[in-house]
Design an enzyme around this catalytic site. Structure first.
Site, PDB file in Angstrom:
ATOM      1  N   GLU A  50      -5.857   8.793  -6.949  1.00 12.62           N
ATOM      2  CA  GLU A  50      -7.059   9.155  -6.210  1.00 12.62           C
ATOM      3  C   GLU A  50      -6.725  10.210  -5.161  1.00 12.62           C
ATOM      4  O   GLU A  50      -5.851  10.011  -4.317  1.00 12.62           O
ATOM      5  CB  GLU A  50      -7.667   7.932  -5.512  1.00 12.62           C
ATOM      6  N   HIS A  66       0.861  -1.188   0.000  1.00  8.06           N
ATOM      7  CA  HIS A  66       0.000   0.000   0.000  1.00  8.06           C
ATOM      8  C   HIS A  66       0.895   1.234   0.000  1.00  8.06           C
ATOM      9  O   HIS A  66       1.553   1.544   0.989  1.00  8.06           O
ATOM     10  CB  HIS A  66      -0.904  -0.004   1.232  1.00  8.06           C
ATOM     11  N   GLY A  77      -1.372  11.686   3.403  1.00 11.31           N
ATOM     12  CA  GLY A  77      -1.085  12.662   2.354  1.00 11.31           C
ATOM     13  C   GLY A  77      -0.214  12.140   1.234  1.00 11.31           C
ATOM     14  O   GLY A  77       0.394  12.922   0.484  1.00 11.31           O
ATOM     15  N   LYS A  78      -0.164  10.823   1.074  1.00 13.74           N
ATOM     16  CA  LYS A  78       0.686  10.226   0.027  1.00 13.74           C
ATOM     17  C   LYS A  78       0.261  10.684  -1.368  1.00 13.74           C
ATOM     18  O   LYS A  78       1.076  11.157  -2.145  1.00 13.74           O
ATOM     19  CB  LYS A  78       0.625   8.683   0.109  1.00 13.74           C
ATOM     20  N   SER A  79      -1.016  10.509  -1.672  1.00 16.69           N
ATOM     21  CA  SER A  79      -1.501  10.830  -3.019  1.00 16.69           C
ATOM     22  C   SER A  79      -1.410  12.324  -3.308  1.00 16.69           C
ATOM     23  O   SER A  79      -1.069  12.736  -4.426  1.00 16.69           O
ATOM     24  CB  SER A  79      -2.947  10.347  -3.182  1.00 16.69           C
ATOM     25  N   SER A 129      -3.323   5.518   5.753  1.00 16.40           N
ATOM     26  CA  SER A 129      -4.329   6.233   4.968  1.00 16.40           C
ATOM     27  C   SER A 129      -4.556   7.612   5.574  1.00 16.40           C
ATOM     28  O   SER A 129      -4.630   7.758   6.803  1.00 16.40           O
ATOM     29  CB  SER A 129      -5.649   5.448   4.958  1.00 16.40           C
ATOM     30  N   GLY A 130      -4.638   8.610   4.718  1.00 16.58           N
ATOM     31  CA  GLY A 130      -4.862   9.966   5.184  1.00 16.58           C
ATOM     32  C   GLY A 130      -3.600  10.735   5.512  1.00 16.58           C
ATOM     33  O   GLY A 130      -3.656  11.908   5.893  1.00 16.58           O
ATOM     34  N   GLY A 161       2.851   4.964   4.171  1.00 21.06           N
ATOM     35  CA  GLY A 161       2.304   5.629   5.347  1.00 21.06           C
ATOM     36  C   GLY A 161       0.840   5.280   5.480  1.00 21.06           C
ATOM     37  O   GLY A 161       0.223   4.740   4.557  1.00 21.06           O
ATOM     38  N   ARG A 191      16.969  15.164  15.156  1.00 23.75           N
ATOM     39  CA  ARG A 191      17.084  16.402  14.375  1.00 23.75           C
ATOM     40  C   ARG A 191      18.078  16.266  13.226  1.00 23.75           C
ATOM     41  O   ARG A 191      17.978  16.963  12.217  1.00 23.75           O
ATOM     42  CB  ARG A 191      17.510  17.559  15.286  1.00 23.75           C
ATOM     43  N   ASP A 209      -1.664   4.173  -4.651  1.00 20.08           N
ATOM     44  CA  ASP A 209      -2.425   3.221  -3.836  1.00 20.08           C
ATOM     45  C   ASP A 209      -1.741   1.869  -3.690  1.00 20.08           C
ATOM     46  O   ASP A 209      -1.585   1.360  -2.583  1.00 20.08           O
ATOM     47  CB  ASP A 209      -3.843   3.025  -4.393  1.00 20.08           C
TER      48      ASP A 209
END
Length: 305
Positions: free
Chosen positions: A203, A140, A160-162, A157-158, A155, A244, A179
């Protein structure tokens, strides 16, 4: 069901010329058998029923050195084992075509010719078959080519990959898949491809599916890439403490191997695509043997002298 690839697809993709016509057969093993030893009968019959057989200059000269009786016997030995495809390279003598085709007609074996040398065909078709039959796993994530580096972004879902990939495309980087990344391993290389169903589509929440090929052009798409770097987007609420100075010893383990991984903390208001480009550029700098931390330490030493 085991993997297999159709003879017709190989003929089409590699511009092979049919010398006869039989119903489509299937190749089930990732190799091309050269026929030197095969013509002498030194093979297991079952190995030929799933592999391409390739004949070139050496096989042609060997056959021509035999009497007609022995030549036909040698041809029947191999063709009678029913290989899915008999491939004749540019070096195979056209004087033998008629005898080969007569026996191929009897056993209903597809025969093709090529304007390439057999060594070239083995390299090109063999590489394709090796990759096709390699073990694969679906991950995924997204895959994009950034400054010549194959990047897989993972990462939850949600995260911010797409959205990050869409920004990267708009900045001129090349899209591979959204996806799902289908990964195969060839030696130390990890090849990433799109899933067939979602190929070309991205998507984005609130917008839906975007056809990248028709929206941004075919030049912005690649069918596959070597995955050099994995970037993991980590939401701010994951309670992970980030160094850091960065951690460059992380790995993404897959298919009994590992790919270098960098974790990127995701916070509201941060432009993820810029961080992706920065991470890729930092990766390239380190790949060239330059370590910023080492430079800082060297400067500190000089200051203290």
């Amino acid at each position: 069901m085991e993997k297999r690839v159709s003879v017709d697809k190989i003929i089409k993709d590699f511009y092979l010329i049919k010398l006869n016509e039989f119903p489509n057969a299937f190749i089930e093993r990732p190799s091309i058998n050269r026929a030197g030893l095969l013509l002498g009968g030194n093979f297991k019959r079952e190995t030929l029923t799933k592999n391409i057989v390739g004949w070139g200059t050496n096989e042609s000269e060997f056959l021509l050195s035999l009497s007609e009786e022995k030549r036909k016997k040698a041809l029947k030995t191999v063709i009678g084992a029913l290989p899915p495809l008999l491939l004749l390279s540019i070096g195979f003598s056209a004087n033998l075509y008629q005898e080969v085709l007569q026996i191929a007609e009897k056993y209903k074996v597809q025969v093709v010719k090529s304007q390439e040398h057999l060594s070239t065909l083995i390299a090109n078709i063999g590489s394709y078959l090796t990759e096709y039959f390699a073990k694969t796993v679906s991950v995924h994530g997204c895959a994009v080519l950034v400054n010549g580096v194959g990047v897989m972004i993972i990462g939850p879902s949600g995260a911010g990959k797409s959205e990050a990939v869409l920004e990267l495309i708009q900045e001129g980087h090349t899209f591979v898949t959204d996806d799902t990344v289908v990964i195969s391993r060839l030696g130390n290389r990890f090849i990433g491809k799109p899933a067939t169903i979602t190929q070309d589509f991205l998507e984005v929440r609130g917008i839906g599916l975007i056809d990248i090929r028709h929206t941004y052009g075919s030049s912005m798409i690649r069918a596959k890439l070597d995955i050099d770097l994995v970037l993991e987007l980590v939401p701010d609420n994951e309670n992970i403490i980030f160094d850091r100075l960065g951690k460059w010893d992380l790995e993404y383990n897959i298919l009994d191997g590992a790919i270098q991984k960098i974790q990127i903390p995701v916070k509201q208001g941060r432009t993820i695509s810029s961080l992706v480009v920065a991470a890729v550029n930092a990766y390239l700098v380190r790949k060239d043997g330059l370590d910023p931390l080492q430079k800082i330490q060297e400067r500190i030493l000089k200051e203290n002298e």
